[in-house]
Design an enzyme around this catalytic site. Structure first.
Site, PDB file in Angstrom:
ATOM      1  CD  GLU A 103      58.812 -48.264  49.915  1.00 47.24           C
ATOM      2  OE1 GLU A 103      59.144 -49.214  48.875  1.00 47.24           O
ATOM      3  OE2 GLU A 103      59.160 -48.498  51.007  1.00 47.24           O
TER       4      GLU A 103
ATOM      5  CD  GLU B  86      62.510 -48.919  46.883  1.00 45.13           C
ATOM      6  OE1 GLU B  86      62.407 -50.044  47.449  1.00 45.13           O
ATOM      7  OE2 GLU B  86      62.829 -47.875  47.363  1.00 45.13           O
TER       8      GLU B  86
END
Length: 499
Positions: free
Chosen positions: A336, A440
């Site tokens: 991320e 995710e």
């Protein structure tokens, strides 16, 4: 329109030659995986009780605090956000009136301001000019026993900080009262907090943290969990790790050595139960997104070109240690990265070097490139990926963290998965393009009062749609105190069935 989206989506999937999924003959794609979050990289929200033994646990590294002078009824402020004097003339608190704690011990702190300087002592009063904290930038926060929000700040000279006037803040007060009229008394407001690896290890300190962390690693994920995962239809795990692992057994303080041994165990268990491992560099030194799960001390996002070499060294450590393990499916180079703080140029440079580091030790493992969060072209890494072999791009999909989802009904959330998320995946999956991992997602809904059937339908929609991701998917997470975030709980209680 829904029918057309799904038709296009699965036509694109069928365009992939079978050889693209057989580059590692032992790896069966797409993967059905789960993240082992909060194991080797702390995320306090997932098990808050881990922090219960810390003294002043509400004053951890990165905590945002504001100080209201009880005498003047005005807030302390680093004028211009830092670089000059500190005043006490603001009727309301915002960024310049907010200080981020660097914890020295349970009662002594450095206070970092908006422009990243530290509160300290100057010749004309209290100022925020130093970029590095020393003794002069260290303050003791003394809390009133029966009202912990009422504080006094003792400076390194042994005297108390006082707001003499709105424009003069000094550290020369010797009184000891707690009355509103006392110029050394402040009402402390606590704002944003972090509960990551830095916070828990520095909070417990060097004497207690090693045992606390070892006990957690030994109990939070065990061999029995791998047995459970394998028996319930999962064939892989995505394991977040931190940059400090590369310096085991003696990482820089406050981090604690031993996490690499826990990861060794994970590989042994995965191989025993026929599972694969994605090693995910989740926490990067200097922080790629400012979140506590990046290992950040105070929430500032500071990763950039100057950090590339040291981050590549972490990847080299992981590749050298695990590149020969039959259980290794992939190494993810960074989790991320957040735009625009992490630029596409710096990320591309890093991904190239990280890929080369992995390939020194393995030609079979995949290399995963995490897409940037924020305002970024979802295909901005495709040109880079086309120059590499056995790569996948990781995207994360949550129907959370946005006001748009709060106003959706359960059915609208499900429709969003079947339409928008399916369309997003269809756009990313291209013939001869990189494989796609939905690294995710979760079964949690941003809705109060949702029924068991609601959660079952929402999870099933995601499993069906994300099942089309060409590298696979990974649920967040395996073990969590918030039930719908915990895949183990969801399986145990018949919310999710994978086989």
């Amino acid at each position: 329109m829904v029918y057309f989206t799904f038709l296009l989506f699965f036509i694109l999937i069928s365009c992939f030659p079978s050889s693209s999924h057989a580059q590692n003959a032992d790896l069966k794609l797409p993967l059905r995986a789960v993240n082992l979050g909060n194991w080797l990289v702390t995320e306090g929200w997932m098990k808050p009780s881990r922090f219960d033994g810390i003294i002043n646990k509400d004053l951890l590294d990165g905590t945002h605090v504001q100080f209201l002078s009880t005498k003047l009824n005005k807030y302390l402020c680093a004028e211009n956000g830092g670089g000059t004097v500190v005043v006490a003339n603001r009727p309301a608190a915002s960024d310049w009136e907010t200080f981020r704690l660097w914890r020295v011990n349970e009662s002594y702190f450095n206070l970092r301001v908006f422009n990243k300087q530290f509160l300290g002592l100057g010749s004309g009063g209290v100022e925020a000019v130093s970029n590095t904290p020393t003794g002069s930038e260290t303050f003791q926060i003394i809390r009133k026993d029966d009202d912990l929000s009422r504080v006094r700040l003792r400076a390194s000279n042994g005297l108390f900080l006082q707001a003499q006037s709105e424009t003069l803040v000094t550290a020369d007060y010797t009184g000891s009262g707690w009355d509103d009229g006392d110029p050394s008394v402040f009402k402390m407001t606590i704002g944003n907090t972090l509960q990551g690896e830095f916070q828990i290890t520095n909070g417990y300190g060097p004497d207690r943290a090693p045992q606390v962390m070892q006990d957690h690693w030994n109990s939070y994920i065990t061999e029995e969990d791998f047995n459970f995962m394998s028996a319930n239809g999962l064939n892989a795990v995505r394991i977040p790790v931190g940059w400090w692992m590369a310096q085991d057994p003696t990482p820089p303080q406050p981090f604690v050595g031993g996490s690499s041994k826990a990861l060794d165990n994970a590989f042994t268990w995965a191989e025993k139960y026929g599972m694969k491992v994605i090693v995910d560099l989740h926490a990067v030194k200097a922080s790629q997104n400012g979140n506590d799960h990046s290992g950040s001390r105070d929430g500032f996002q500071e990763w950039g070109d100057s950090n590339i070499d040291e981050t590549v060294a972490v990847i080299e450590f992981l590749a050298a240690r695990y590149g020969g393990r039959p259980g290794l499916a992939a190494i993810e180079l960074m989790n991320e990265p957040l735009a625009p703080g992490v630029t596409v140029d710096a990320l591309t440079k890093y991904y190239k070097a990280g890929y080369d580091a992995v390939r020194k030790y393995t030609t079979n493992a995949y290399v995963i490139l995490s897409a940037r969060l924020g305002a970024a072209d979802p295909k901005e890494l495709y040109s880079l990926a086309s120059s590499m072999n056995r790569v996948a791009i990781d995207v994360h999909y949550y129907n959370l963290f946005s006001d748009a989802f709060k106003s959706m009904t359960v059915q609208q959330n499900i429709d969003y998965i079947n339409n928008q998320r399916a369309s997003n995946l269809g756009y990313l999956i291209t013939p001869n393009g990189p494989l796609i991992l939905v690294g995710e997602w979760t079964g949690e809904l941003d809705r109060d009062g949702a029924s068991m059937e609601d959660y079952q339908r929402f999870a099933r929609a995601q499993i069906d749609v994300y099942g089309g991701a060409t590298f696979g998917w990974a649920y967040w997470s395996y073990n969590c105190e918030w039930n719908h975030w915990s895949l183990k709980w969801m399986i145990d209680n018949n919310f999710i069935k994978l086989q």
